[in-house]
Every structure is written in structure tokens, then in C-alpha cells.
Design a protein around this motif. Structure first.
Motif, PDB file in Angstrom:
ATOM      1  N   TYR A  95      16.326   3.580  -7.664  1.00 36.90           N
ATOM      2  CA  TYR A  95      15.559   3.600  -8.920  1.00 36.90           C
ATOM      3  C   TYR A  95      16.428   3.138 -10.086  1.00 36.90           C
ATOM      4  CZ  TYR A  95      12.271   5.468 -12.410  1.00 36.90           C
ATOM      5  OH  TYR A  95      11.374   5.609 -13.442  1.00 36.90           O
ATOM      6  N   ALA A 115      -3.644   3.111  -2.689  1.00 36.15           N
ATOM      7  CA  ALA A 115      -2.407   2.337  -2.738  1.00 36.15           C
ATOM      8  C   ALA A 115      -2.691   0.875  -2.407  1.00 36.15           C
ATOM      9  CB  ALA A 115      -1.388   2.923  -1.757  1.00 36.15           C
ATOM     10  N   LEU A 149       5.989  -1.216 -11.718  1.00 36.17           N
ATOM     11  CA  LEU A 149       5.833   0.024 -10.960  1.00 36.17           C
ATOM     12  C   LEU A 149       5.349  -0.269  -9.543  1.00 36.17           C
ATOM     13  CD1 LEU A 149       5.848   3.121 -10.887  1.00 36.17           C
ATOM     14  CD2 LEU A 149       3.508   3.077 -11.779  1.00 36.17           C
ATOM     15  N   ALA A 159       7.554   0.587  -6.200  1.00 34.64           N
ATOM     16  CA  ALA A 159       7.007   1.495  -5.186  1.00 34.64           C
ATOM     17  C   ALA A 159       6.972   0.822  -3.819  1.00 34.64           C
ATOM     18  CB  ALA A 159       5.607   1.957  -5.589  1.00 34.64           C
ATOM     19  N   GLY A 211       6.837   6.755  -2.551  1.00 35.50           N
ATOM     20  CA  GLY A 211       6.373   5.473  -3.064  1.00 35.50           C
ATOM     21  C   GLY A 211       4.867   5.339  -3.090  1.00 35.50           C
ATOM     22  N   PRO A 266       2.816   7.015  -6.631  1.00 37.92           N
ATOM     23  CA  PRO A 266       2.510   6.229  -7.843  1.00 37.92           C
ATOM     24  C   PRO A 266       1.529   5.098  -7.587  1.00 37.92           C
ATOM     25  CG  PRO A 266       4.764   5.802  -7.083  1.00 37.92           C
ATOM     26  CD  PRO A 266       4.256   6.969  -6.310  1.00 37.92           C
ATOM     27  N   LEU A 267       1.562   4.513  -6.379  1.00 37.32           N
ATOM     28  CA  LEU A 267       0.576   3.479  -6.077  1.00 37.32           C
ATOM     29  C   LEU A 267      -0.838   4.060  -6.068  1.00 37.32           C
ATOM     30  CD1 LEU A 267       2.255   1.347  -3.248  1.00 37.32           C
ATOM     31  CD2 LEU A 267       1.980   0.772  -5.670  1.00 37.32           C
TER      32      LEU A 267
END
Length: 712
Positions: free
Chosen positions: A196, A292, A308, A312, A356, A359-360
């Protein structure tokens, strides 16, 4: 979404709310017995570094998963009853994960409801709920979103005070992770953190300065955790893992066939292809996966959201490659990288995959109402995913009949994916209730998948659980041998539940099993260890036992006393071979010659008058200089005192303690004081002092510390 999060947390806490404890897998067989020992030590004011009940005594702090020096553990088990403290420890990581992921996604400009959905998706993902049975793992993973958030603030903030607070958070969170004592998850956290960091700051002008600051704060964090880290390093060096072959690190690799779980979670009879469902479980939820896919295929949006998505995807790719272990391209690296090659189950990198996906999924939920050409392409992709689920349900019983579960379970996945795709289609057309129904489906899907395995099938009050423990008949005196599986041998181990019933084991179930010199399936080794009962399995076939109990235990004849005198010794370089060649009631094996009384003299008498973890006191009487033998595992941290005078500790019979005693001695005391704990505690105190000093320094002075600049 907050209501659904509260509902899931309440469901997860259900057993605790009605006075039950969860005992599935490692919860009952490993973590609960360790916590019971820890709580007892805190109650009586004992040190908890040495656990007498396993392996004839064991450096439990070095193994790590007790986490005894973590302030939260100390408060829970010092102030609350065992059942309450254990229940809270199992639960606390989940709300922290939700809130941490929510805060991280809000920093990426994700709307509140979508950010909360991302937090729930991660906290109740298949990985996190199935690993409910691994308490320390969940606690360490719960730090991860907060660490990413602190790194983000540290890199992007132009305010010095804000950046300093973020750095202090990085140090404190790192120290907290290390104190929880599960190095493999700290390693996986480091992979995510530094990935990150590099992804955020690689093209920034201040990359080197940011890297220096991050290294500075992480170093302080390592110092904070030294009281756990140094004992773990020592225990690793003395563990059976040191002799593990190159294939050891490949145990528990994620076979490619397990990727099917993403689209049909109940296709396989044990949900996975492999031995451990909770280790190999990959399912992330039908709604989460489809959202996602929607986020990736829909594209568009602001530059920050595009970054982002790319980040991810990169994290998911790294997670999959690491989790595949011996089946993937990192096989050589994982099996040869120092320290990392001592970790089993590379599949645990699944946590990075689900980290990961969260956030998707949040971004996909945000984009769900978009109407353009990209949205039509995204709709085709999610229905293609539902079609894959249906195709797998049809092909599974034909292609993999040896793995497939019952037909109704096989078709649960396609139903979930079809329903989720339908709701997404309705939500895309802005049907009023579809979005809420979609989030509800996600919560129910993930909750049932995880809690049906790790939470509700195995929960009961503490006393009935102890009553069901498989232990020898009669009073709990002496030691037992139940599962002498070789350290490098694959397969399931017998758990430590019998410790809750008051029994002690010559063997045990632990991550860092100590390396030992004796061959314990042999009668002589069991006798010198003071074993009174053995499990009636083939591995103990040579043992001299007197009968079979109704529970399948055999009583071993003539176990030797825990403490005794001998006046004849034999120097041995191979105790496993030589222990069967001597009269063990008269002789002892030692590493170097000892000056003892002639063989014709009578042996002395010994009585244990105080026996607490790491502190054993004996009244002794001996007419001549003799060797006092104590059937407690040898470790370099043991100290011996004879009439308050230090005497050398001798390694006896390969694995046990002893010291030469003169006739004038009346009292002997053995104390466990390992150097790694002493030095670790000193370094942790220095790290805490330094962190507090940095925290309270004026901003300008603090900047000089971080930049290593001289003062005016």
C-alpha cells in the motif's frame, strides 16, 4: 447498512449472550486451555511464561498464541471470568475491522453506506468468519485496516501534527500486532502495508523521506513488541520446525481447484478441496464478488476511484499468488526465504484477497446506479458469473464426484448468484427496494456461510464442555500421552482439551512444538517422563500397559516419580537410543560427567512442597552428593538454587532437568527466568518510553528526531 452490521455482530455474539462459549476446532482444543492456564496464573499472581501441562513443561510465551503480554489480554483475563473474557476476545476484532475499513474507504471518498458495506464485507468475509477459530489471527487482522489508514494519513497529510499522530498509530498498532504473537499474520500484514505504501508514494517527490518515516515508526513498533518477539525467535530456534524439510512451507497450499468456491461455496462436501475448511475457505460472498466484478468492468468515475480499483486488483493478485504456495510461482521463494519458510498454510494469504475485494465491493455498490455503455457491459459480466456458477453445479458431480456434496447443497451457489444478479439488475434500474435487498442478501449469505461452520455448531457452557473431554478415568494425577505424531508428519492432532479436566501431557498440540531428544513412543521414555496413561493407538504398541479403560486409554506400569535422586550417571550423545539400555530407576543420562557418590550409597529422599508454573520448590535429604532429577522439560531459562545458592542446571535423560546436590542441602528451588523475556521486556519498556517522548515533544523537535537533523 449499520443495522445489518449490528445484526451480524449480534448473531456472532449469540452464544456468549446466552452463557455459552464457542469450542469449534482450535477454540476448544488449543486457545481455551491456554486461556484457562493464563487466567489461573493471573489469579494467583504467578508468572505465565512456563506452562507445565504440555510437553512436560513448555515455554508458552515463546510459542506466542497466548499473547500474555498484550494489555488487552491481561485486562480481560485478570478482571473477568474465563468464559466472559474468552467470549469477548473472540468477538472484539470484528467491530474493529468494520470500523477500520469504513474509515479507510471514507478516506477514498466512498459514500457512507457503501463504505460501511465494505467494512462488513471484509469483517464477515469467508476468511474472517471461518478463522473465528483462530483468535489471535483475527485480532491481528483487525489491526490491518487501521494500519493502512495510518499509512495513508502519514503519506498524504501536510499537517505535521496529523502526520505525527499517524506515525504514533503505526508504531502502536505494530507493537500490538507483535504482542498478539502470531508472526505469520504479522508477515501478511507487512505485505499489505508496504504494498500500500509503495503504491501510494512511489511517484511522489518525498518517497525517500516517507519511507524513512515509515521505517522509523515500524522500528519503534517492533521495539514495543520485543517482549513477545524475542521469546518467539528463541522458541523457533529450539522448536521441531528447525528440522522441517523444504516441503513444510507448502503444507496447506491453495490448490487451483479451490477457485471454484468463489462461484459455488457448497459444491464440495467439506466446502474445500483439502483437509481444513477454515484454512482453505475462499468464498467471499455472491454479492461481494458480483459487485467487485461490477466495479472492475464498469470503469469510469474519478481518478481517485480508478486508482483504488487498480490497487485492489493488485492486492488480490498478490494474495492469490502467495496463497497458492507450492502450486504457484512463489513456491521457491516461500520455501527458501528465511523465517518465512517456517510458516505452514500459505493459503492464509487469502486474507489479502478478501481485503482487496472489500473496497471493490464498496465501489461497485456506489456505481450500481450508473447508466451508460459500461454499465451494460458490467451487467453482461455479472450474469456471466451467475452462468459460471450454474455450469459448475452441473459439471461438478460429473467431473469431481469424489469431492462433491449432496445435490441440494451443490445448487445453493447458483441460486445465490442468480438472485444476487437479479437484484443488481433491479438496483441498476433504480428499483426502489433492490439496493436494500441486495445488502440484506450479502449479510445473510456471509453470516450463514461462516457462522454455520465456526460459531453455532460447537458452542456450550464451559462446565458441560469440560465434562465431554476425552481423558483417562479416575482422578487427574500424573501425565498422559495421547498423540505422539512426528513434527513433520501431516495430519490432524489431538487437542489439549484434557488440560481443562486437570490432566497434563507429555505431548501436546501447538504451533511451535519443542524439539526433544527422546523417542516418546518407547516405554523407557514414557516412564522417565512420569506418564501414567497412554492412548490405545498403534504408535504406543511397544508400551508396557496394564489394561484398557472404557474410554480407550491404557494404564502404563511403573512410571517414575516426578522428582527423585540417582547416584549413577552415564554420559550419552544419543539419549533416544541409550535410555532403553540403562536401568532408569538407578541411572540417568547426562551430557557431561558428574562427580557423584559411589554406587553403593543409598539414594536420598525428595518431596515437592511448592509447585507452580515456573517455580518448583523441594525439601531434600541426601547422605552423599547425588543428582536430583526433575521430570520437567529442560530449557536454558531454568535456574536452580540449593539452600539459596545458585547451582548449575544439568540436562538429564535428554529432555529433563537436574542438579547435583551436596549432603548439607535441605531445600532446592527451580525457577524459570528466560533471558529472552528479560531482554524483551527491557526493549519494550525502552520502546514505550521513546514513543511517549516523541509523542509529547514539541512539533519542531519531533521533526528533527524524524529527520535525524541536529538541533540549533
Amino acid at each position: 447498512m449499520c443495522v445489518l452490521a449490528a445484526g451480524l455482530l449480534t448473531a456472532l455474539a449469540g452464544p456468549s449472550l446466552i452463557g455459552r462459549i464457542c469450542t469449534a476446532d482450535d477454540l476448544g482444543s488449543f486457545h481455551l486451555p491456554l486461556r484457562a492456564f493464563y487466567a489461573d496464573c493471573l489469579k494467583h499472581g504467578d508468572r505465565f511464561d512456563w506452562m507445565p501441562q504440555l510437553y512436560c513443561g513448555w515455554f508458552v510465551t515463546g510459542e506466542g498464541q497466548l499473547g500474555g503480554y498484550h494489555p488487552l489480554h491481561w485486562l480481560l483475563y485478570r478482571c473477568l471470568p474465563l468464559s466472559t473474557a474468552f467470549g469477548l476476545e473472540c468477538l472484539l476484532g470484528y467491530p474493529l475491522m468494520i470500523w477500520g475499513m469504513y474509515r479507510l474507504l471514507r478516506r477514498w471518498e466512498i459514500p457512507r453506506d457503501s463504505a460501511m458495506f465494505g467494512g462488513v464485507s471484509f469483517a464477515f468475509s469467508g476468511f474472517c468468519l471461518l478463522h473465528f477459530v483462530h483468535v489471535n489471527a483475527i485480532e491481528i487482522v483487525a489491526h490491518l485496516p487501521w494500519l493502512l489508514l495510518a499509512i495513508d494519513v502519514s503519506i498524504k497529510s501536510e499537517d505535521r501534527r496529523t502526520s505525527r499522530r499517524a506515525g504514533i498509530a503505526i508504531a502502536a498498532l505494530t507493537g500490538s500486532q507483535l504482542l498478539l504473537g502470531y508472526p505469520q499474520y504479522v508477515w501478511l500484514s507487512l505485505v499489505a502495508e508496504f504494498g500500500y505504501f509503495i503504491w501510494l508514494s512511489w511517484q511522489r517527490a518525498n518517497f525517500r523521506a516517507s519511507l524513512a518515516r515509515l521505517t522509523f515508526w515500524k522500528t519503534i513498533g517492533v521495539a514495543l513488541g520485543a517482549v513477545q518477539l524475542l521469546p518467539t525467535i528463541e522458541a523457533l530456534g529450539e522448536s521441531a520446525r528447525q528440522a522441517a524439510d523444504s516441503s513444510f512451507s507448502g503444507w496447506g497450499s491453495l490448490a487451483p481447484l479451490n477457485l471454484i468456491q468463489l462461484f459455488d461455496p457448497y459444491l464440495f462436501a467439506t466446502r474445500v478441496v483439502g483437509q481444513n475448511t477454515h484454512e482453505l475457505g475462499l468464498y467471499a460472498g455472491s454479492v461481494v464478488l458480483l459487485l467487485a466484478i461490477w466495479a472492475v468492468t464498469n470503469g469510469g468515475g474519478s481518478l481517485i476511484r480508478l486508482r483504488l480499483v487498480n490497487g485492489a486488483i493488485g492486492l488480490i493478485a498478490i494474495g492469490f499468488l502467495l496463497a497458492m504456495g507450492e502450486f504457484g510461482p512463489f513456491r521457491w521463494l516461500v520455501s527458501h526465504l528465511p523465517v518465512i519458510n517456517k510458516f505452514r498454510f500459505p493459503c492464509r494469504a487469502i486474507v489479502l484477497v478478501h481485503l482487496g475485494l472489500a473496497p471493490l465491493a464498496a465501489l461497485g455498490l456506489t456505481k450500481l446506479g450508473n447508466s451508460d455503455d459500461r454499465s451494460r457491459r458490467a451487467l453482461k459480466c455479472i450474469w456471466a458469473a451467475a452462468g459460471i456458477s450454474i455450469a459448475l453445479a452441473i459439471a461438478g458431480p460429473i467431473v469431481w464426484p469424489e469431492y462433491v456434496s449432496s445435490l441440494p447443497l451443490v445448487w445453493i451457489g447458483p441460486v445465490l448468484f442468480t438472485f444476487a444478479a437479479s437484484l443488481m439488475t433491479l438496483a441498476h434500474t433504480r428499483f426502489r427496494f433492490a439496493r436494500g435487498a441486495l445488502m440484506l442478501l450479502a449479510a445473510v449469505d456471509l453470516g450463514i456461510y461462516g457462522m454455520s461452520y465456526a460459531v453455532y455448531p460447537s458452542s456450550m457452557p464451559l462446565e458441560p464442555f469440560v465434562a465431554t473431554v476425552d481423558a483417562p478415568p479416575g482422578p487427574s494425577t500424573g501425565r498422559v500421552a495421547g498423540d505422539l505424531v512426528a513434527p513433520n508428519q501431516r495430519g490432524l492432532r489431538i487437542g489439549n482439551e484434557m488440560l481443562l479436566a486437570g490432566w497434563s501431557r507429555v505431548d501436546g498440540y501447538a504451533g511451535l512444538e519443542p524439539a526433544r531428544r527422546l523417542d516418546y513412543p518407547r516405554t523407557a521414555a514414557l516412564q522417565v517422563a512420569g506418564v501414567g496413561w497412554i492412548s490405545s493407538v498403534d504408535q504406543f504398541a511397544d508400551s508396557d500397559s496394564t489394561g484398557l479403560s472404557d474410554r480407550g486409554w491404557r494404564e502404563l506400569s511403573e512410571p517414575l516419580p516426578r522428582a527423585r535422586f540417582v547416584n549413577q550417571v552415564t554420559v550419552s550423545v544419543d539419549p533416544a537410543r541409550d535410555i532403553s539400555r540403562i536401568a532408569i530407576e538407578k541411572y540417568a543420562l547426562v551430557d557431561t560427567p558428574l562427580d557423584l557418590a559411589p554406587p553403593e550409597n543409598d539414594r536420598g529422599a525428595v518431596q515437592i512442597v511448592y509447585d507452580r508454573p515456573g517455580d518448583i520448590r523441594m525439601q531434600v535429604s541426601t547422605p552423599t552428593r547425588q543428582l536430583l532429577v526433575l521430570a520437567e522439560s529442560w530449557h536454558c531459562g531454568w535456574q536452580a538454587m540449593a539452600n539459596d545458592k545458585a547451582v548449575p542446571v544439568v540436562r538429564v535423560n535428554g529432555d529433563f532437568l537436574g542438579c547435583a546436590i551436596d549432603p548439607a542441602t535441605t531445600e532446592v528451588r527451580f525457577r524459570f527466568r528466560p533471558p529472552s523475556v528479560r531482554w524483551g521486556l527491557l526493549v519494550s519498556c525502552l520502546g514505550l518510553s521513546f514513543l511517549m517522548a516523541v509523542a509529547f515533544l514539541p512539533t519542531t523537535a519531533n521533526d528533527r528526531v524524524l529527520r535525524a537533523e541536529p538541533g540549533p
